[in-house]
Write a protein that holds these residues in place. Structure first.
Motif, PDB file in Angstrom:
ATOM      1  N   PHE A  71      37.192  45.279  36.104  1.00  0.00           N
ATOM      2  CA  PHE A  71      38.033  46.110  35.252  1.00  0.00           C
ATOM      3  C   PHE A  71      38.972  46.977  36.088  1.00  0.00           C
ATOM      4  CE2 PHE A  71      38.940  50.093  33.084  1.00  0.00           C
ATOM      5  CZ  PHE A  71      39.567  49.620  31.945  1.00  0.00           C
ATOM      6  N   GLY A  72      38.439  47.589  37.147  1.00  0.00           N
ATOM      7  CA  GLY A  72      39.262  48.457  37.995  1.00  0.00           C
ATOM      8  C   GLY A  72      40.384  47.697  38.676  1.00  0.00           C
ATOM      9  N   THR A  73      40.073  46.519  39.193  1.00  0.00           N
ATOM     10  CA  THR A  73      41.098  45.692  39.835  1.00  0.00           C
ATOM     11  C   THR A  73      42.177  45.309  38.838  1.00  0.00           C
ATOM     12  OG1 THR A  73      39.432  44.805  41.338  1.00  0.00           O
ATOM     13  CG2 THR A  73      41.478  43.565  41.132  1.00  0.00           C
ATOM     14  N   GLY A  74      41.757  44.866  37.669  1.00  0.00           N
ATOM     15  CA  GLY A  74      42.719  44.496  36.636  1.00  0.00           C
ATOM     16  C   GLY A  74      43.541  45.674  36.150  1.00  0.00           C
ATOM     17  N   TYR A  75      42.904  46.824  36.051  1.00  0.00           N
ATOM     18  CA  TYR A  75      43.623  48.026  35.611  1.00  0.00           C
ATOM     19  C   TYR A  75      44.714  48.410  36.595  1.00  0.00           C
ATOM     20  CZ  TYR A  75      44.507  52.735  33.926  1.00  0.00           C
ATOM     21  OH  TYR A  75      45.117  53.873  33.451  1.00  0.00           O
ATOM     22  N   ASN A 120      52.916  46.659  34.576  1.00  0.00           N
ATOM     23  CA  ASN A 120      53.280  47.147  33.247  1.00  0.00           C
ATOM     24  C   ASN A 120      52.804  46.187  32.152  1.00  0.00           C
ATOM     25  OD1 ASN A 120      54.301  49.006  31.467  1.00  0.00           O
ATOM     26  ND2 ASN A 120      56.403  48.239  31.582  1.00  0.00           N
ATOM     27  N   THR A 121      51.581  45.737  32.284  1.00  0.00           N
ATOM     28  CA  THR A 121      50.961  44.850  31.298  1.00  0.00           C
ATOM     29  C   THR A 121      49.696  45.529  30.794  1.00  0.00           C
ATOM     30  OG1 THR A 121      49.790  43.745  33.095  1.00  0.00           O
ATOM     31  CG2 THR A 121      51.821  42.712  32.320  1.00  0.00           C
ATOM     32  N   PRO A 122      49.817  46.379  29.787  1.00  0.00           N
ATOM     33  CA  PRO A 122      48.686  47.222  29.384  1.00  0.00           C
ATOM     34  C   PRO A 122      47.461  46.428  28.931  1.00  0.00           C
ATOM     35  CG  PRO A 122      50.466  47.340  27.780  1.00  0.00           C
ATOM     36  CD  PRO A 122      50.966  46.527  28.925  1.00  0.00           C
ATOM     37  N   GLY A 123      46.453  46.407  29.789  1.00  0.00           N
ATOM     38  CA  GLY A 123      45.175  45.820  29.435  1.00  0.00           C
ATOM     39  C   GLY A 123      45.042  44.328  29.669  1.00  0.00           C
ATOM     40  N   HIS A 180      45.541  42.274  32.466  1.00  0.00           N
ATOM     41  CA  HIS A 180      44.794  41.922  33.668  1.00  0.00           C
ATOM     42  C   HIS A 180      43.412  42.566  33.668  1.00  0.00           C
ATOM     43  CE1 HIS A 180      47.985  39.781  35.787  1.00  0.00           C
ATOM     44  NE2 HIS A 180      48.803  40.664  35.260  1.00  0.00           N
ATOM     45  N   ALA A 181      43.304  43.758  33.105  1.00  0.00           N
ATOM     46  CA  ALA A 181      41.994  44.423  33.037  1.00  0.00           C
ATOM     47  C   ALA A 181      41.017  43.592  32.208  1.00  0.00           C
ATOM     48  CB  ALA A 181      42.138  45.826  32.458  1.00  0.00           C
ATOM     49  N   SER A 182      41.469  43.071  31.094  1.00  0.00           N
ATOM     50  CA  SER A 182      40.574  42.262  30.263  1.00  0.00           C
ATOM     51  C   SER A 182      40.252  40.935  30.937  1.00  0.00           C
ATOM     52  CB  SER A 182      41.179  42.036  28.878  1.00  0.00           C
ATOM     53  OG  SER A 182      42.364  41.276  28.956  1.00  0.00           O
ATOM     54  N   ALA A 183      41.232  40.300  31.568  1.00  0.00           N
ATOM     55  CA  ALA A 183      40.989  39.013  32.235  1.00  0.00           C
ATOM     56  C   ALA A 183      40.039  39.185  33.420  1.00  0.00           C
ATOM     57  CB  ALA A 183      42.305  38.397  32.686  1.00  0.00           C
ATOM     58  N   CYS A 184      40.191  40.259  34.171  1.00  0.00           N
ATOM     59  CA  CYS A 184      39.297  40.496  35.311  1.00  0.00           C
ATOM     60  C   CYS A 184      37.908  40.902  34.854  1.00  0.00           C
ATOM     61  CB  CYS A 184      39.897  41.540  36.242  1.00  0.00           C
ATOM     62  SG  CYS A 184      41.268  40.913  37.208  1.00  0.00           S
ATOM     63  N   THR A 185      37.808  41.546  33.708  1.00  0.00           N
ATOM     64  CA  THR A 185      36.497  41.868  33.156  1.00  0.00           C
ATOM     65  C   THR A 185      35.794  40.582  32.732  1.00  0.00           C
ATOM     66  OG1 THR A 185      37.318  44.015  32.422  1.00  0.00           O
ATOM     67  CG2 THR A 185      35.272  43.241  31.436  1.00  0.00           C
ATOM     68  N   VAL A 186      36.538  39.640  32.149  1.00  0.00           N
ATOM     69  CA  VAL A 186      35.973  38.326  31.820  1.00  0.00           C
ATOM     70  C   VAL A 186      35.522  37.621  33.095  1.00  0.00           C
ATOM     71  CG1 VAL A 186      36.560  36.018  30.941  1.00  0.00           C
ATOM     72  CG2 VAL A 186      37.206  38.045  29.642  1.00  0.00           C
ATOM     73  N   LEU A 187      36.326  37.710  34.142  1.00  0.00           N
ATOM     74  CA  LEU A 187      35.960  37.130  35.433  1.00  0.00           C
ATOM     75  C   LEU A 187      34.676  37.761  35.964  1.00  0.00           C
ATOM     76  CD1 LEU A 187      36.624  35.427  37.996  1.00  0.00           C
ATOM     77  CD2 LEU A 187      38.051  37.311  38.723  1.00  0.00           C
ATOM     78  N   GLY A 188      34.574  39.079  35.893  1.00  0.00           N
ATOM     79  CA  GLY A 188      33.366  39.767  36.338  1.00  0.00           C
ATOM     80  C   GLY A 188      32.156  39.414  35.496  1.00  0.00           C
ATOM     81  N   PHE A 189      32.383  39.179  34.205  1.00  0.00           N
ATOM     82  CA  PHE A 189      31.289  38.780  33.316  1.00  0.00           C
ATOM     83  C   PHE A 189      30.803  37.367  33.646  1.00  0.00           C
ATOM     84  CE2 PHE A 189      29.750  36.776  29.415  1.00  0.00           C
ATOM     85  CZ  PHE A 189      28.723  37.640  29.078  1.00  0.00           C
ATOM     86  N   VAL A 226      45.763  43.551  45.843  1.00  0.00           N
ATOM     87  CA  VAL A 226      46.576  43.996  44.705  1.00  0.00           C
ATOM     88  C   VAL A 226      47.991  44.359  45.168  1.00  0.00           C
ATOM     89  CG1 VAL A 226      46.851  45.859  43.021  1.00  0.00           C
ATOM     90  CG2 VAL A 226      44.678  44.677  43.217  1.00  0.00           C
ATOM     91  N   LEU A 227      48.102  45.050  46.292  1.00  0.00           N
ATOM     92  CA  LEU A 227      49.434  45.387  46.821  1.00  0.00           C
ATOM     93  C   LEU A 227      50.211  44.131  47.196  1.00  0.00           C
ATOM     94  CD1 LEU A 227      48.734  48.567  48.969  1.00  0.00           C
ATOM     95  CD2 LEU A 227      50.026  48.409  46.836  1.00  0.00           C
ATOM     96  N   LEU A 228      49.553  43.176  47.821  1.00  0.00           N
ATOM     97  CA  LEU A 228      50.220  41.914  48.161  1.00  0.00           C
ATOM     98  C   LEU A 228      50.690  41.199  46.897  1.00  0.00           C
ATOM     99  CD1 LEU A 228      50.954  39.851  50.400  1.00  0.00           C
ATOM    100  CD2 LEU A 228      48.715  38.816  49.987  1.00  0.00           C
ATOM    101  N   GLN A 229      49.848  41.197  45.881  1.00  0.00           N
ATOM    102  CA  GLN A 229      50.208  40.572  44.612  1.00  0.00           C
ATOM    103  C   GLN A 229      51.399  41.282  43.972  1.00  0.00           C
ATOM    104  OE1 GLN A 229      48.516  37.885  42.968  1.00  0.00           O
ATOM    105  NE2 GLN A 229      50.252  37.924  41.590  1.00  0.00           N
ATOM    106  N   ALA A 230      51.336  42.599  43.898  1.00  0.00           N
ATOM    107  CA  ALA A 230      52.369  43.365  43.192  1.00  0.00           C
ATOM    108  C   ALA A 230      53.697  43.398  43.942  1.00  0.00           C
ATOM    109  CB  ALA A 230      51.878  44.784  42.947  1.00  0.00           C
TER     110      ALA A 230
END
Length: 174
Positions: A59-63, A70-73, A75-84, A16-20
């Motif tokens: 969800f935690g990674t996306g959050y 500064n993209t509220p929700g 990445h959290a939703s996309a990573c939750t879909v990935l986890g699902f 996440v740090l490398l990405q950000a």
């Protein structure tokens, strides 16, 4: 158990740090290509990770990515879909004899073809949700589809490159 959890937490934090800090500030093809390297942290979760833990990790990674970007929700939703989607994809690409206990979903343990199939399907699920939720309309369907596919290929290439370097580094240490 604790060692596995802590190593996965450090991997998530590092990716996440490398990405950000680095990848999000690169302009590739005038914004048409945006690799999301941090999804590799979810792809590399152990096979025996429970579905609820995969969803929570996604969800935690996306959050955390949402906090940095500064993209509220988004990445959290996309990573939750990935986890699902992950347990279904793992079941779809499972070897005939099943997964061996203690094996990791890496290119070194499972092979290049398996990792490309596994990674491509999960990255496609993540990117489809992410890019269409980002624009929140279907009026630019084909341009969003092109951005999604180009970014998916770049993400998969980056993940393969990271796997190749980690395999080479592990062999050099041994």
């Amino acid at each position: 158990m604790i060692g596995t959890i802590s190593s996965n937490l450090f991997r998530v934090l590092g990716f996440v740090l490398l990405q950000a800090i680095v990848i999000d500030h690169m302009d590739l093809a005038n914004g048409w290509v945006t690799p999301y390297f941090y999804v590799l942290a979810i792809l590399l979760l152990p096979f025996d990770t429970p579905a609820w833990a995969t969803l929570l990790a996604g969800f935690g990674t996306g959050y955390v990515m949402d906090l940095f970007g500064n993209t509220p929700g988004l990445h959290a939703s996309a990573c939750t879909v990935l986890g699902f989607a992950r347990p279904y994809v793992l079941r779809l690409v499972a070897p005939r004899d099943g997964y061996e206990f203690g094996r990791r979903p890496t290119m070194a343990h499972m092979g290049v073809a398996w990792f490309i199939t596994h990674g491509a399907l999960l990255i496609l699920a993540h990117h489809t949700w992410l890019f269409y939720a980002e624009v929140y309309r279907f009026s630019g369907f084909f341009s969003t589809l092109a951005r999604m596919l180009l970014s998916g290929v770049a993400t998969l290439a980056l993940c393969l490159l990271a796997q190749a370097f980690s395999t080479r580094a592990r062999r050099a240490r041994a």
